[in-house]
Design a protein around this motif. Structure first.
Motif, PDB file in Angstrom:
ATOM      1  N   SER A 212       0.835  -1.208   0.000  1.00  0.00           N
ATOM      2  CA  SER A 212       0.000   0.000   0.000  1.00  0.00           C
ATOM      3  C   SER A 212       0.866   1.253   0.000  1.00  0.00           C
ATOM      4  CB  SER A 212      -0.927  -0.001   1.221  1.00  0.00           C
ATOM      5  OG  SER A 212      -1.696  -1.175   1.259  1.00  0.00           O
ATOM      6  N   LEU A 213       1.933   1.226   0.788  1.00  0.00           N
ATOM      7  CA  LEU A 213       2.844   2.367   0.835  1.00  0.00           C
ATOM      8  C   LEU A 213       3.524   2.568  -0.504  1.00  0.00           C
ATOM      9  CD1 LEU A 213       4.285   4.585   2.420  1.00  0.00           C
ATOM     10  CD2 LEU A 213       5.960   2.873   3.161  1.00  0.00           C
ATOM     11  N   VAL A 214       3.911   1.481  -1.166  1.00  0.00           N
ATOM     12  CA  VAL A 214       4.564   1.581  -2.472  1.00  0.00           C
ATOM     13  C   VAL A 214       3.599   2.162  -3.502  1.00  0.00           C
ATOM     14  CG1 VAL A 214       5.550   0.260  -4.383  1.00  0.00           C
ATOM     15  CG2 VAL A 214       6.203  -0.275  -2.027  1.00  0.00           C
ATOM     16  N   GLY A 215       2.353   1.670  -3.511  1.00  0.00           N
ATOM     17  CA  GLY A 215       1.376   2.146  -4.479  1.00  0.00           C
ATOM     18  C   GLY A 215       1.033   3.614  -4.284  1.00  0.00           C
ATOM     19  N   GLU A 216       0.664   3.986  -3.068  1.00  0.00           N
ATOM     20  CA  GLU A 216       0.287   5.374  -2.805  1.00  0.00           C
ATOM     21  C   GLU A 216       1.495   6.299  -2.898  1.00  0.00           C
ATOM     22  OE1 GLU A 216      -3.326   5.819   0.031  1.00  0.00           O
ATOM     23  OE2 GLU A 216      -2.034   4.272   0.921  1.00  0.00           O
ATOM     24  N   GLY A 217       2.648   5.808  -2.444  1.00  0.00           N
ATOM     25  CA  GLY A 217       3.863   6.626  -2.550  1.00  0.00           C
ATOM     26  C   GLY A 217       4.243   6.882  -3.992  1.00  0.00           C
ATOM     27  N   SER A 218       4.088   5.881  -4.864  1.00  0.00           N
ATOM     28  CA  SER A 218       4.406   6.055  -6.285  1.00  0.00           C
ATOM     29  C   SER A 218       3.491   7.083  -6.922  1.00  0.00           C
ATOM     30  CB  SER A 218       4.270   4.711  -7.014  1.00  0.00           C
ATOM     31  OG  SER A 218       5.165   3.760  -6.500  1.00  0.00           O
ATOM     32  N   LEU A 219       2.190   6.993  -6.625  1.00  0.00           N
ATOM     33  CA  LEU A 219       1.242   7.967  -7.170  1.00  0.00           C
ATOM     34  C   LEU A 219       1.562   9.362  -6.669  1.00  0.00           C
ATOM     35  CD1 LEU A 219      -1.364   8.608  -8.749  1.00  0.00           C
ATOM     36  CD2 LEU A 219      -2.629   8.176  -6.637  1.00  0.00           C
ATOM     37  N   CYS A 220       1.847   9.486  -5.374  1.00  0.00           N
ATOM     38  CA  CYS A 220       2.164  10.780  -4.772  1.00  0.00           C
ATOM     39  C   CYS A 220       3.376  11.418  -5.446  1.00  0.00           C
ATOM     40  CB  CYS A 220       2.401  10.599  -3.280  1.00  0.00           C
ATOM     41  SG  CYS A 220       3.114  12.021  -2.442  1.00  0.00           S
ATOM     42  N   LEU A 221       4.461  10.666  -5.576  1.00  0.00           N
ATOM     43  CA  LEU A 221       5.689  11.223  -6.147  1.00  0.00           C
ATOM     44  C   LEU A 221       5.524  11.535  -7.625  1.00  0.00           C
ATOM     45  CD1 LEU A 221       8.387   9.016  -4.380  1.00  0.00           C
ATOM     46  CD2 LEU A 221       7.751  11.379  -3.874  1.00  0.00           C
ATOM     47  N   TRP A 222       4.804  10.672  -8.358  1.00  0.00           N
ATOM     48  CA  TRP A 222       4.610  10.936  -9.789  1.00  0.00           C
ATOM     49  C   TRP A 222       3.826  12.230 -10.005  1.00  0.00           C
ATOM     50  CZ3 TRP A 222       6.658   8.615 -14.013  1.00  0.00           C
ATOM     51  CH2 TRP A 222       6.155   9.013 -15.262  1.00  0.00           C
ATOM     52  N   MET A 223       2.743  12.405  -9.248  1.00  0.00           N
ATOM     53  CA  MET A 223       1.948  13.633  -9.395  1.00  0.00           C
ATOM     54  C   MET A 223       2.740  14.849  -8.947  1.00  0.00           C
ATOM     55  SD  MET A 223      -1.951  12.585  -8.322  1.00  0.00           S
ATOM     56  CE  MET A 223      -1.490  12.239  -6.630  1.00  0.00           C
ATOM     57  N   LEU A 224       3.498  14.705  -7.881  1.00  0.00           N
ATOM     58  CA  LEU A 224       4.236  15.835  -7.339  1.00  0.00           C
ATOM     59  C   LEU A 224       5.361  16.276  -8.271  1.00  0.00           C
ATOM     60  CD1 LEU A 224       4.395  17.664  -4.836  1.00  0.00           C
ATOM     61  CD2 LEU A 224       5.974  16.017  -3.829  1.00  0.00           C
ATOM     62  N   ILE A 225       6.053  15.323  -8.881  1.00  0.00           N
ATOM     63  CA  ILE A 225       7.226  15.640  -9.698  1.00  0.00           C
ATOM     64  C   ILE A 225       6.870  15.812 -11.175  1.00  0.00           C
ATOM     65  CG2 ILE A 225       9.483  14.798 -10.458  1.00  0.00           C
ATOM     66  CD1 ILE A 225       9.652  13.285  -7.773  1.00  0.00           C
TER      67      ILE A 225
END
Length: 247
Positions: A212-225
């Motif tokens: 869950s952390l990997v999935g949400e973290g990936s989405l977060c970083l992709w949108m942010l960057i």
């Protein structure tokens, strides 16, 4: 929030990434660090002592938890704006599951103030023994896992709906959608395990939380960057717009 209404899709995605980062970091502190630092499993007296000795930390955890819940609301609105071009019904599901999960989680937060009231003295200390006060103060911490499992059910379905939208969007990497969906299934498995067999659920931690952390973290970083592929988003938005017949 006129600035948000006039923001481009890429800027909205980056705003969502920033909000998601607050949710992840704030949630890790409020739900992960603070209980681990204060609650002593099975020991009401030690937990009560830690609450009194670290009252500011305990209160800060609750406040940050409230902040993360507040971030969920604009995040749901932005996700609807971004992903309604993919599938409007699933975009609404993301909004509804977010709102219900946030409401359930917020309602449970009021119980976290009970230990502060009980341990502050006053009328309660005159009516109850020290052991009784400590036991009652420990109850919200003991029931927090159940509360977490209940609201996580709603956020699991939110993750499944969002994962589907990301996978079908084509303006974000499909692998992120798969990671979100897999992480949501892990959350759902843990939630029902915690409700049906708490002892078994404890053995699943932290293995079911990492995806869950990997999935949400990936989405977060992709949108942010990165944001999103604006051209592809505009193509989908144009395809979604109703066609006007001109005679």
């Amino acid at each position: 929030m006129v600035w948000m209404a006039e923001a481009s899709p890429r800027r909205l995605a980056r705003i969502a990434g920033a909000l998601y980062l607050i949710v992840i970091v704030g949630g890790a502190f409020a739900i992960g660090y603070v209980p681990a630092a204060i609650v002593v499993p099975g020991d009401a007296a030690a937990t009560a002592h830690n609450i009194q000795a670290n009252e500011l930390l305990y209160r800060l955890g609750i406040v940050l938890h409230i902040v993360t819940l507040c971030c969920n609301l604009p995040l749901a609105v932005i996700f609807y704006d971004l992903f309604k071009v993919v599938n409007r019904r699933f975009a609404w599901l993301v909004v509804f599951f977010t709102l219900v999960g946030t409401a359930v989680e917020g309602a449970n937060l009021s119980n976290q103030f009970a230990p502060l009231t009980l341990l502050a003295g006053g009328a309660y200390s005159a009516a109850l023994t020290s052991d009784q006060l400590q036991a009652l103060a420990y109850l919200p911490a003991d029931s927090q896992e159940v509360s977490y499992a209940i609201n996580t059910v709603f956020f699991s379905f939110y993750g499944l709906a969002l994962g589907y939208l990301v996978f079908r969007s084509t303006f974000m990497p499909r692998v992120i959608g798969l990671l979100l969906a897999f992480g949501a299934l892990c959350y759902l498995t843990y939630s029902f395990a915690a409700l049906l067999s708490p002892g078994f659920a404890h053995r699943l931690v932290p293995y079911l939380q990492l995806p869950s952390l990997v999935g949400e973290g990936s989405l977060c970083l992709w949108m942010l960057i990165v944001g999103l592929n604006v051209e592809r988003w505009k193509q989908l938005a144009g395809a979604e717009a109703p066609q006007v017949l001109v005679r």
